[in-house]
Design an enzyme around this catalytic site. Structure first.
Site, PDB file in Angstrom:
ATOM      1  CG  PHE A 147      -2.141   0.845   0.975  1.00  0.00           C
ATOM      2  CD1 PHE A 147      -3.236   0.359   0.275  1.00  0.00           C
ATOM      3  CD2 PHE A 147      -2.154   2.163   1.420  1.00  0.00           C
ATOM      4  CE1 PHE A 147      -4.335   1.173   0.030  1.00  0.00           C
ATOM      5  CE2 PHE A 147      -3.256   2.974   1.176  1.00  0.00           C
ATOM      6  CZ  PHE A 147      -4.345   2.475   0.483  1.00  0.00           C
ATOM      7  NE  ARG A 160      -5.863  12.560   1.593  1.00  0.00           N
ATOM      8  CZ  ARG A 160      -6.356  11.668   0.734  1.00  0.00           C
ATOM      9  NH1 ARG A 160      -5.695  11.380  -0.361  1.00  0.00           N
ATOM     10  NH2 ARG A 160      -7.490  11.063   0.976  1.00  0.00           N
TER      11      ARG A 160
HETATM   12  P1  IMP Z   1      -8.559   0.641  -8.844  1.00  0.00           P
HETATM   13  O1  IMP Z   1      -9.990   0.937  -9.163  1.00  0.00           O
HETATM   14  O2  IMP Z   1      -8.344  -0.732  -8.298  1.00  0.00           O
HETATM   15  O3  IMP Z   1      -7.609   0.966  -9.956  1.00  0.00           O
HETATM   16  O4  IMP Z   1      -8.226   1.537  -7.586  1.00  0.00           O
HETATM   17  C1  IMP Z   1      -7.665   2.748  -7.730  1.00  0.00           C
HETATM   18  C2  IMP Z   1      -8.103   3.671  -6.614  1.00  0.00           C
HETATM   19  O5  IMP Z   1      -7.756   3.158  -5.326  1.00  0.00           O
HETATM   20  C3  IMP Z   1      -7.383   4.958  -6.825  1.00  0.00           C
HETATM   21  O6  IMP Z   1      -8.287   6.024  -6.785  1.00  0.00           O
HETATM   22  C4  IMP Z   1      -6.364   5.003  -5.743  1.00  0.00           C
HETATM   23  O7  IMP Z   1      -6.330   6.301  -5.211  1.00  0.00           O
HETATM   24  C5  IMP Z   1      -6.782   3.968  -4.715  1.00  0.00           C
HETATM   25  N1  IMP Z   1      -5.611   3.136  -4.401  1.00  0.00           N
HETATM   26  C6  IMP Z   1      -5.265   1.957  -4.952  1.00  0.00           C
HETATM   27  N2  IMP Z   1      -4.106   1.489  -4.459  1.00  0.00           N
HETATM   28  C7  IMP Z   1      -3.686   2.423  -3.580  1.00  0.00           C
HETATM   29  C8  IMP Z   1      -2.508   2.531  -2.733  1.00  0.00           C
HETATM   30  O8  IMP Z   1      -1.600   1.680  -2.697  1.00  0.00           O
HETATM   31  N3  IMP Z   1      -2.429   3.654  -1.976  1.00  0.00           N
HETATM   32  C9  IMP Z   1      -3.380   4.622  -1.971  1.00  0.00           C
HETATM   33  N4  IMP Z   1      -4.488   4.561  -2.744  1.00  0.00           N
HETATM   34  C10 IMP Z   1      -4.638   3.471  -3.536  1.00  0.00           C
END
Ligand code: IMP
Ligand code: MG
Length: 174
Positions: A147, A160
């Site tokens: 993460f 952040r």
């Molecule tokens: P996806 O729909 O699986 O591509 O998820 C993407 C969303 O989840 C994005 O808006 C990212 O901000 C959040 N996200 C996914 N992985 C992380 C991470 O490792 N750190 C923080 N936010 C994440």
């Protein structure tokens, strides 16, 4: 515990390269840059200043996380852009694309507004071998499992503000 994966100096190099690529493609187009809240706000702030061409900026917010923090299947737009993007060249900016579900939903939502073109820029892309059905036009860098926080990205609204990118690691043993 946080483990530094990309220091601020490296982020600056990545952002400058992305800005160069985008400037080359959009120098006479006055594009609308749409940042995906909240995570992209730091990235966008640095990128627009590195771009050095006139652009318009707007923000959109989608979430796959309800109150119970379990990702739902489909992403939902919870704050829309206010710019009329019909006939405009749009570039969507995301902090990290993981499964691509959020970006896919956002592209469907924005495409319904009939922009002239729409492209995707992401600072980070999860390095998975599985098929991602979102096309990334401008890619910062890939990251492995773990993460990621910092440079706008949060874990439960924390971290952040950190100028570098970190991975959250479990405390060893205890
Ligand atoms: P996806 O729909 O699986 O591509 O998820 C993407 C969303 O989840 C994005 O808006 C990212 O901000 C959040 N996200 C996914 N992985 C992380 C991470 O490792 N750190 C923080 N936010 C994440
Ligand atoms: Mg996000």
């Amino acid at each position: 515990m946080l483990k530094l994966i990309i220091p601020p100096e490296e982020i600056r190099i990545i952002v400058d390269r992305l800005a160069n690529e985008i400037r080359r493609d959009y120098s006479s187009k006055n594009p609308v840059l749409v940042g995906v809240l909240k995570g992209s706000f730091v990235f966008m702030a640095d990128l627009v200043r590195a771009l050095e061409i006139p652009v318009e900026v707007d923000f959109i917010c989608a979430t796959r996380y309800g109150t119970n923090e379990r990702p739902t299947k489909e992403a939902k737009v919870i704050k829309d852009i206010s710019t009329d993007v019909r006939g405009r060249d749009v570039i969507v900016f995301e902090d990290i694309i993981d499964e691509g579900k959020t970006m896919k939903a956002l592209l469907e939502h924005l495409n319904a507004k009939h922009p002239a073109s729409i492209k995707v820029c992401t600072l980070l892309l999860r390095d998975k071998k599985t098929g991602l059905d979102v096309n990334v036009d401008y890619l910062g860098t890939t990251v492995d499992e773990g993460f990621v926080v910092g440079y706008g990205l949060d874990f439960r609204e924390r971290y952040r503000h950190l100028p570098g990118l970190y991975i959250i690691e479990e405390e060893g043993g205890s």
